[in-house]
Every structure is written in structure tokens, then in C-alpha cells.
Design a protein around this motif. Structure first.
Motif, PDB file in Angstrom:
ATOM      1  N   LEU A  97       0.868  -1.181   0.000  1.00 55.70           N
ATOM      2  CA  LEU A  97       0.000   0.000   0.000  1.00 55.70           C
ATOM      3  C   LEU A  97       0.900   1.226   0.000  1.00 55.70           C
ATOM      4  N   ASN A  98       0.595   2.165  -0.892  1.00 51.17           N
ATOM      5  CA  ASN A  98       1.470   3.339  -0.970  1.00 51.17           C
ATOM      6  C   ASN A  98       0.756   4.649  -0.666  1.00 51.17           C
ATOM      7  N   LYS A  99      -0.503   4.544  -0.273  1.00 52.57           N
ATOM      8  CA  LYS A  99      -1.283   5.774  -0.073  1.00 52.57           C
ATOM      9  C   LYS A  99      -0.994   6.430   1.272  1.00 52.57           C
ATOM     10  N   GLU A 100      -1.272   7.726   1.321  1.00 51.14           N
ATOM     11  CA  GLU A 100      -1.285   8.441   2.594  1.00 51.14           C
ATOM     12  C   GLU A 100      -2.724   8.449   3.078  1.00 51.14           C
ATOM     13  N   ILE A 101      -2.931   7.950   4.244  1.00 51.21           N
ATOM     14  CA  ILE A 101      -4.303   7.904   4.784  1.00 51.21           C
ATOM     15  C   ILE A 101      -4.315   8.501   6.190  1.00 51.21           C
ATOM     16  N   ARG A 102      -5.383   9.249   6.473  1.00 53.21           N
ATOM     17  CA  ARG A 102      -5.615   9.741   7.841  1.00 53.21           C
ATOM     18  C   ARG A 102      -6.849   9.030   8.384  1.00 53.21           C
ATOM     19  N   PHE A 103      -6.753   8.632   9.628  1.00 49.67           N
ATOM     20  CA  PHE A 103      -7.834   7.862  10.240  1.00 49.67           C
ATOM     21  C   PHE A 103      -8.615   8.720  11.223  1.00 49.67           C
ATOM     22  N   ILE A 104      -9.936   8.627  11.107  1.00 52.49           N
ATOM     23  CA  ILE A 104     -10.814   9.394  12.004  1.00 52.49           C
ATOM     24  C   ILE A 104     -11.795   8.433  12.659  1.00 52.49           C
ATOM     25  N   ALA A 105     -11.911   8.517  13.973  1.00 59.26           N
ATOM     26  CA  ALA A 105     -12.953   7.771  14.686  1.00 59.26           C
ATOM     27  C   ALA A 105     -13.977   8.777  15.179  1.00 59.26           C
ATOM     28  N   VAL A 106     -15.249   8.477  14.979  1.00 58.66           N
ATOM     29  CA  VAL A 106     -16.316   9.383  15.409  1.00 58.66           C
ATOM     30  C   VAL A 106     -17.230   8.654  16.380  1.00 58.66           C
ATOM     31  N   ALA A 107     -17.477   9.287  17.491  1.00 59.46           N
ATOM     32  CA  ALA A 107     -18.434   8.736  18.452  1.00 59.46           C
ATOM     33  C   ALA A 107     -19.094   9.897  19.160  1.00 59.46           C
ATOM     34  N   SER A 108     -20.140   9.599  19.898  1.00 56.75           N
ATOM     35  CA  SER A 108     -20.736  10.653  20.717  1.00 56.75           C
ATOM     36  C   SER A 108     -20.308  10.444  22.167  1.00 56.75           C
ATOM     37  N   ASP A 109     -20.936  11.179  23.066  1.00 59.40           N
ATOM     38  CA  ASP A 109     -20.459  11.105  24.452  1.00 59.40           C
ATOM     39  C   ASP A 109     -20.681   9.721  25.073  1.00 59.40           C
ATOM     40  N   GLY A 110     -21.750   9.047  24.700  1.00 58.03           N
ATOM     41  CA  GLY A 110     -21.978   7.699  25.236  1.00 58.03           C
ATOM     42  C   GLY A 110     -20.824   6.780  24.896  1.00 58.03           C
ATOM     43  N   GLY A 111     -20.429   6.793  23.631  1.00 65.50           N
ATOM     44  CA  GLY A 111     -19.349   5.932  23.151  1.00 65.50           C
ATOM     45  C   GLY A 111     -17.965   6.422  23.522  1.00 65.50           C
ATOM     46  N   THR A 112     -17.891   7.584  24.165  1.00 65.29           N
ATOM     47  CA  THR A 112     -16.593   8.169  24.495  1.00 65.29           C
ATOM     48  C   THR A 112     -16.390   8.297  25.997  1.00 65.29           C
ATOM     49  N   TYR A 113     -17.250   9.094  26.632  1.00 61.92           N
ATOM     50  CA  TYR A 113     -17.118   9.349  28.074  1.00 61.92           C
ATOM     51  C   TYR A 113     -17.395   8.078  28.885  1.00 61.92           C
ATOM     52  N   ASP A 114     -18.302   7.256  28.368  1.00 61.08           N
ATOM     53  CA  ASP A 114     -18.797   6.134  29.171  1.00 61.08           C
ATOM     54  C   ASP A 114     -18.318   4.785  28.633  1.00 61.08           C
ATOM     55  N   ILE A 115     -19.142   4.161  27.818  1.00 58.55           N
ATOM     56  CA  ILE A 115     -18.860   2.770  27.434  1.00 58.55           C
ATOM     57  C   ILE A 115     -17.580   2.624  26.608  1.00 58.55           C
ATOM     58  N   GLY A 116     -17.170   3.676  25.928  1.00 58.23           N
ATOM     59  CA  GLY A 116     -15.989   3.567  25.062  1.00 58.23           C
ATOM     60  C   GLY A 116     -14.711   4.129  25.656  1.00 58.23           C
ATOM     61  N   LEU A 117     -14.758   4.528  26.919  1.00 59.45           N
ATOM     62  CA  LEU A 117     -13.601   5.223  27.513  1.00 59.45           C
ATOM     63  C   LEU A 117     -12.357   4.336  27.557  1.00 59.45           C
ATOM     64  N   GLN A 118     -12.541   3.064  27.906  1.00 62.82           N
ATOM     65  CA  GLN A 118     -11.392   2.154  28.021  1.00 62.82           C
ATOM     66  C   GLN A 118     -10.710   1.955  26.662  1.00 62.82           C
ATOM     67  N   ALA A 119     -11.528   1.707  25.641  1.00 62.51           N
ATOM     68  CA  ALA A 119     -10.962   1.467  24.309  1.00 62.51           C
ATOM     69  C   ALA A 119     -10.232   2.720  23.818  1.00 62.51           C
ATOM     70  N   LEU A 120     -10.810   3.883  24.096  1.00 61.41           N
ATOM     71  CA  LEU A 120     -10.200   5.144  23.670  1.00 61.41           C
ATOM     72  C   LEU A 120      -8.872   5.360  24.395  1.00 61.41           C
ATOM     73  N   SER A 121      -8.880   5.131  25.698  1.00 64.21           N
ATOM     74  CA  SER A 121      -7.662   5.309  26.481  1.00 64.21           C
ATOM     75  C   SER A 121      -6.554   4.394  25.957  1.00 64.21           C
ATOM     76  N   GLY A 122      -6.919   3.143  25.702  1.00 63.47           N
ATOM     77  CA  GLY A 122      -5.933   2.178  25.193  1.00 63.47           C
ATOM     78  C   GLY A 122      -5.369   2.604  23.850  1.00 63.47           C
ATOM     79  N   ALA A 123      -6.256   3.042  22.965  1.00 64.42           N
ATOM     80  CA  ALA A 123      -5.816   3.404  21.613  1.00 64.42           C
ATOM     81  C   ALA A 123      -4.899   4.626  21.641  1.00 64.42           C
ATOM     82  N   ILE A 124      -5.214   5.589  22.512  1.00 65.78           N
ATOM     83  CA  ILE A 124      -4.356   6.783  22.608  1.00 65.78           C
ATOM     84  C   ILE A 124      -3.001   6.391  23.184  1.00 65.78           C
ATOM     85  N   GLU A 125      -3.039   5.581  24.224  1.00 69.93           N
ATOM     86  CA  GLU A 125      -1.775   5.173  24.874  1.00 69.93           C
ATOM     87  C   GLU A 125      -0.863   4.433  23.894  1.00 69.93           C
ATOM     88  N   ARG A 126      -1.482   3.645  23.001  1.00 71.78           N
ATOM     89  CA  ARG A 126      -0.670   2.883  22.053  1.00 71.78           C
ATOM     90  C   ARG A 126      -0.106   3.754  20.932  1.00 71.78           C
TER      91      ARG A 126
END
Lengths: 315, 396
Positions: A97-126
Motif C-alpha cells: 500500500l502506498n497511499k497516505e491515509i488519515r484515520f478518524i474515529a467518530v463517536a458521541s459522548d456515550g461511546g466516548t465518556y462512558d462505554i468507550g472510555l477504556q478502548a479510547l484510552s488504550g488506543a491513545i496510549e498505544r
């Protein structure tokens, strides 16, 4: 940034015909994202959490997305994009693959502040390369306005309703930006679709960074908050002008406030047009408005002080 | 012929993964499968494989990232056990529903509570309806061979379904056995290159992955998915034969051990089959017609073939390494009994739960099962349709 009439001519990543409510700001925000993304330099791939935005734009056999888009579940937009981005790195490394790609994840507060907080924290840390946009509409709007940890103090929702002996949500909002900031990621910001140029600047900055970035965007919800569809941007502006929703960035730990209202409006200006706060204006509930104002002031003062002190990591 | 090595089941899985060299692995450690991601990390650190290893913060994120990576377009693997597998639950259905050929090594282990890190089949049996292909291994050699085959099975265009390869926690995963490690290049050649059908990363042709389907479409999606899963049966057979032609070890849907004329038959899956084979050999030496039907492919369940293989039996005992949890018997029992209903035989079928939470199952326990089967045939009476092996006291 390009002129507005030039931006308006850009190819849309999210097209019309979606099923969002009239007056919903999800699509407004996403249009601003695609308007500023430098799609001549890179392509965009989006991962979405389950929610209003996802169900309204990804209904089989249709799609509103002109870019590759993936949805898997509610709590894992960040871990899903982690996998996508890992595959991107794997294929690039192997020369497949030779393309330049930017990745965007979109969620609302439910998927971010609450149920998705662990996954978000892990992904940022990595340290994956992705921009996480939280379209914060202050409750679980997709399932019908249930309270989240982003619901403001005293806001009436279907699971924190105003009643004969209760006044709505008893707790203040979670300060998600501070939680995210604690990961010491390169870029964190808060924005509002009312201040579109500011929002777009932030998106551009974030997309230029090869690492995890986070933008918390106010997403006024006409049905959940109870205001007429034409007022969404006005409500967002009131949130900014009352300092309920400060526009700021945290760059390497340093706070930069992007907008300081010349005249900071009282919170009542923001609360009054919204049905979710209607009970606060009943006789005997004055103390709730006072408390609301106190919380907003405290946070604003704290931000001002942080900006003034100007401390930065690694300097 | 491969090279004979003396390594554990976990190492067997790790070597298979090293040779498969998937593009992405997302994994979270959990006993008893932890040595797999550990070994993989070391292989990567030593430059023996160039997989992108995503060291996620949970098994839910492991499977989420595997789904993202597989949709992005490439080969993806992971490993887990027990509670980790349970935490993936939601995403297991999503992986199969999105038709992503992820391959997972599961080191089967008991589910809490009480907390127990030892082997049984509570995890994989609980996940039997997640839409994954499930292949169960008896020993390290099979854990290794099955993982290699699973890649080819899952990625088959008619299948496009994720596959798990199970081995028993500790009994296999932590036991050193002698098995054959094949040549790296020969394995690579066997699995071939994978070309994803609709890669998300193909930005020239944007595809929407994971759209939601309302009542007017959901049903069709699920039935199409079922077709893929059912079609894997033939592919399992085909790949098992190809594997035999290449490496000399042939695999079918199940293994029949001295089953042709067997009158007393045990049906089981996993490491207990090794013990059972020894007991069968001893009984055969004494002129008793004992046999074993070893389950290999559990999902899709090859019910016709299994029922056919049991026609000589006069009495059958099905061993489940999981609690029946309120059903008439364990999952293997109910499926076997149901499969037999459409055939001529009316041989009595009894069920044992054994080995929960790593409880030992020894030859004497298997012997007692055959004794019970003999007694049933002699008396024509079934005293207990359900019983437990090696449990303190009577089960009821």
C-alpha cells in the motif's frame, strides 16, 4: 485556510440523503471536517461508534459515505480504528500500500465518556495515528435521551428526569478533555460547530499530526435538548458565549483558550431556550441555576489560570 | 516430514502463527493462552516475523481491532481463553456477521465463578453459536496443524467466516509433547497469499463496512452468513486432505478410532481423547469392542457424518467438558442424540460431564464409562442418562 466559496466546492465525504433529524449538527460538524481535510494530500478512512450518526448514515443497502467507513459496535470506535490503522502500517511496511491515509474515529459522548472510555484510552496510549472526534450531545440520544456522564448538572433526561422530588441529573459533567489530556497526547481540543473556523483549524492541526489526537465537539441535539431545529447553531454559540463550552486546545499540556467572550453571558441565556432545563426556571429552583453558574464559572476560571501559567510538558 | 520438536501446545500455536506471519495480531494476555502472544512478541522482537502486534487493553478491544484490521484488508489472528473469550462475545458475532476470516487460537479454560484458570470447554461451548468455525484439537500436533488449515478454510471465498482452533488449557497448552514442526516456506506455500474481497483501505473504491440492517434485510444477511458457515464443512475436508498430501497428516471432519465394529462408543473432544484411545486399546486387547468418535469440527456440526459413524454402536457415552447448565445434557450430547434421531439406530446415549476446571480424567474414569456402557447393553437399562466423572460424591 481556503476561502469559504472554495471550501464549499470540495467533494463531500458525507453526502446528503442521510436520515439525521432536521437541525442535527452531526452532519454539520462532519462537513466542516471534510471541508478542511487536505484530501489532495491524504485520503480519509472513518470508523464510527454505534449511535445516531452511525444509524442515520449507514443503513443497508444505502450509505451516506463517500469515503471508506466502518462501524462495528458502540464502545469500540477507538479499538476498531486501531486495527484498521495497524493494518495500514503493516501493508505499508510490506510495500502493498502506498497511499497516505488519515484515520478518524467518530463517536458521541456515550461511546466516548462512558462505554468507550477504556478502548479510547488504550488506543491513545498505544499511539495510533487517528483523530478521535467526540460529537458530544450530552446524553445517549440514539436510544432516546438517557443521561450520560456528559449530561450537565440538572439536565433532565429520560433516566435523570425532573420530577416532584428530583430536579434532573444530580452530578456535574465529566471533564473528558482533562482525562484525555492525561494521556499526554500531542493534541487535544474542544470546539463548537458555531465557531466553524476555529473547529476547522483544529481539525486541520489534528490531521497533520502523526499520532493520536482528540477533539471534543459540542453537538446540540434538537430532540434531546428540546429546541427548534433552526436553533442548533445558535444554541452552540450560546454555549460558547456563556463559557458552558469553552473553546480551547491543550498542546503538550499547555492550555490555549481560543475564544474569550467579550461579554460572558449568564448561563440562563443558554439554559432558557432548552426544554431539558425548563424546570430550572420554576419558582424555588433558583439555587439550581446558581449551582449551574458556579460550576461553569469554576471551570472557566480554572482554564484561564491554566492558560496564564502556561506550563508545558518537556520544555 | 517436518522436524520433530518437544514443545508445548502453546508453543505449537505460536510456531504456527509465526509461520503464517499474519499482517496484524491484536491480543491481550490471559492464562493459559498467554504464552502465545508472548512468544509472538519475541518472534517479532527477534525479526522472525513482521506482524504488526497491537497490544490492546482488553479482549473486547482485541477482537474489535482484529475486525478493524481484517476489514482494512489483510490476514489477522489472535489468541485467548475463558473470560477473555467471554469478553469478546459481542465482537465474535460481529466478526462472523461481517464475514471476516479472522483465525483465533483458543486455549480452552473454565469460566468464572469460581475463578479457575484450568482447562475445560466452558468458553468455546458457550460461544458455539457465535457463527465461527470451531475446530477442536486433541494435542499439540493438532493445535499446530489445525491453525495452519484454519487460515485456508476461513479465507476460502465460499466461506469467508472466522475460525477458532481450540486446544485444552494446561492438558495440551502447558504439556511438552513431541510433534512435527514443518518447514517455514512449505507452510507459507500451503496457506498462500490472501486477497481480501473489499478492503476498507482501498480508498479508490470506498466501501461501507458494518452497515446496520433493519427487519427487511437482517434476516437475509444472517442466512447468507449461515450458508458460508455450512459451506465450510466441505472446505474443511478438502483442506484436511490437501494438508495430508503436503505434510503427511490427513484430517477429516472427525476421527474414528477403532470405530468400524465398535459396540461401546465414547464421543468426546479435546485432550481426553488421548486417554480414551489408550483405554480403547486395552479393552480391544481383552476382546471388548470399544471405540472412540473424536470430534474435530464442532461448528458447523457435521451431524450426518457423525451419526453415520455411530451406527455400529450398541451404547454410546458422550463426554462434555462443560456443565449442561439446565439443558438435557451437555451441548455435544444434545447434538449427537439429535443427530441420531434421523438414523436407524436406537442405541442408548448417555452423557457425562467431566474435567471441569481442570479436574483430572484418568484411564480408570474412562474405563468406568465403558463398564457402564457394557452394563447398559447387558441389562437393557439406563440407570443414569446423565452423570459426572471424578466428582466428589454423587452428582445428585
Amino acid at each position: 485556510m481556503a476561502l469559504l466559496n472554495e471550501l464549499a466546492k470540495k467533494k463531500e465525504g458525507l453526502v446528503s440523503g442521510h436520515r439525521l433529524c432536521p437541525g442535527c449538527t452531526h452532519s454539520v460538524i462532519m462537513r466542516q471536517v471534510f471541508a478542511v481535510a487536505e484530501t489532495d494530500k491524504y485520503d480519509i478512512v472513518v470508523a464510527a461508534a454505534t449511535g445516531c450518526f452511525e444509524v442515520s448514515t449507514g443503513l443497508y443497502p444505502y450509505t451516506s459515505w463517500n469515503v471508506p467507513w466502518i462501524h462495528t459496535a458502540f464502545e469500540n470506535a477507538a479499538s476498531t480504528i486501531s486495527g484498521v490503522e495497524a493494518m495500514y502500517r503493516a501493508l505499508k511496511k510490506k510495500g502493498k500500500l502506498n497511499k497516505e491515509i488519515r484515520f478518524i474515529a467518530v463517536a458521541s459522548d456515550g461511546g466516548t465518556y462512558d462505554i468507550g472510555l477504556q478502548a479510547l484510552s488504550g488506543a491513545i496510549e498505544r499511539g495510533h495515528q487517528f483523530l478521535y472526534i467526540c460529537n458530544d450531545n450530552n446524553a445517549y440520544q440514539n436510544t432516546g435521551n438517557q443521561r450520560s456522564s456528559a449530561t450537565p448538572f440538572a439536565g433532565s433526561t429520560t433516566t435523570s428526569p425532573n420530577g416532584k422530588v428530583k430536579f434532573g441529573k444530580e452530578q456535574p459533567r465529566k471533564d473528558i478533555v482533562s482525562i484525555i489530556e492525561g494521556h499526554h497526547l500531542p493534541y487535544t481540543a474542544q470546539a463548537s460547530p458555531s465557531n466553524w473556523r476555529d473547529l476547522m483549524n483544529k481539525i486541520k492541526k489534528a490531521l497533520d499530526i502523526n499520532g493520536p489526537t482528540y477533539i471534543n465537539v459540542l453537538e446540540p441535539c434538537t430532540t434531546g435538548w428540546g429546541f427548534p431545529p433552526h436553533m442548533a447553531i445558535e444554541i452552540a454559540q450560546l454555549a460558547v458565549d456563556t463559557c458552558v463550552w469553552p473553546l480551547y486546545e491543550v498542546i503538550k499540556g499547555k492550555v490555549v483558550i481560543n475564544y474569550k467572550p467579550k461579554k460572558k453571558l449568564p448561563v440562563t441565556e443558554y439554559l432558557k431556550p432548552q426544554k431539558r432545563f425548563a424546570h430550572l426556571f420554576k419558582k424555588g429552583n433558583e439555587h439550581l441555576i446558581e449551582e449551574f453558574q458556579k460550576q461553569v464559572d469554576a471551570h472557566w476560571e480554572w482554564l484561564l489560570k491554566r492558560e496564564e501559567c502556561g506550563i508545558e510538558y518537556g520544555v | 516430514m517436518g522436524k520433530k520438536v518437544a514443545l508445548t501446545g502453546n508453543e505449537a500455536a505460536a510456531h504456527a502463527i509465526r509461520q503464517i506471519n499474519p499482517d496484524v495480531i491484536a491480543a491481550f494476555p490471559i492464562t493459559p493462552s498467554t504464552p502465545i502472544p508472548q512468544a509472538v512478541a519475541q518472534f517479532i522482537a527477534d525479526g522472525e516475523m513482521d506482524t504488526e502486534l497491537v497490544t490492546v487493553e482488553s479482549e473486547h478491544s482485541a477482537m474489535s481491532a482484529c475486525i478493524g484490521a481484517a476489514a482494512a484488508g489483510g490476514r489477522v489472528m489472535t489468541a485467548t481463553s475463558a473470560n477473555g473469550y467471554a469478553l469478546m462475545w459481542e465482537m465474535l458475532y460481529i466478526a462472523s456477521g461481517m464475514r471476516l476470516p479472522i483465525v483465533m487460537a483458543v486455549v480452552a479454560r473454565a469460566l468464572s465463578a469460581p475463578l479457575n484458570i484450568h482447562g475445560d470447554h466452558s468458553d468455546i461451548m458457550g460461544g458455539r453459536d457465535t457463527g465461527w468455525i470451531q475446530i477442536i484439537s486433541e494435542n499439540s500436533q493438532e493445535a499446530y496443524d489445525n491453525l495452519i488449515q484454519a487460515v485456508k478454510i476461513a479465507e476460502n471465498k465460499d466461506v469467508m467466516t472466522p475460525a477458532l482452533v481450540a486446544q485444552d488449557g494446561f492438558n495440551t497448552s502447558h504439556t511438552i509433547e513431541i510433534w512435527e514442526l514443518e518447514d517455514d516456506n512449505k507452510v507459507k506455500e500451503f496457506i498462500g497469499e490472501y486477497t481480501p474481497l473489499f478492503p476498507l483501505l482501498n480508498t479508490d473504491d470506498p466501501v461501507t463496512h458494518g452497515a446496520w440492517a433493519p427487519p427487511n434485510w437482517y434476516f437475509e444477511h444472517k442466512i447468507n452468513q449461515l450458508k458460508g458457515l455450512l459451506d465450510s464443512k466441505e472446505v474443511v475436508e478438502k483442506v484436511g486432505k490437501e494438508f495430508g498430501d503436503t505434510f503427511g497428516r490427513y484430517y477429516g471432519l472427525y476421527e474414528d478410532y477403532k470405530l468400524d465394529d465398535a459396540e461401546y462408543v465414547i464421543v468426546a473432544a479435546g485432550s481426553v481423547c488421548g486417554t480414551t484411545k489408550d483405554v480403547v486399546d486395552n479393552l480391544r486387547e481383552n476382546g471388548i469392542k470399544a471405540g472412540l468418535l473424536k470430534i474435530r469440527l464442532f461448528r458447523p456440526f457435521p451431524y450426518r457424518e457423525l451419526a453415520e459413524a455411530l451406527q455400529s454402536a450398541k451404547a454410546i457415552a458422550v463426554l462434555d467438558r462443560v456443565s449442561p447448565a439446565g439443558a438435557q445434557g451437555g451441548p455435544l450430547f444434545t447434538e449427537i442424540r439429535s443427530a441420531l434421531y434421523d438414523t436407524q439406530t436406537r442405541a442408548p446415549v448417555i452423557n457425562y460431564t467431566y474435567g471441569l476446571g481442570g479436574r483430572d480424567t484418568q484411564p480408570r474414569h474412562i474405563n468406568s464409562v465403558f463398564e457402564t456402557l457394557k452394563k447398559i447393553v447387558e441389562t437393557g437399562k439406563v440407570e443414569k442418562q446423565f452423570d459426572c466423572l471424578n466428582l466428589r460424591g454423587e452428582w445428585r
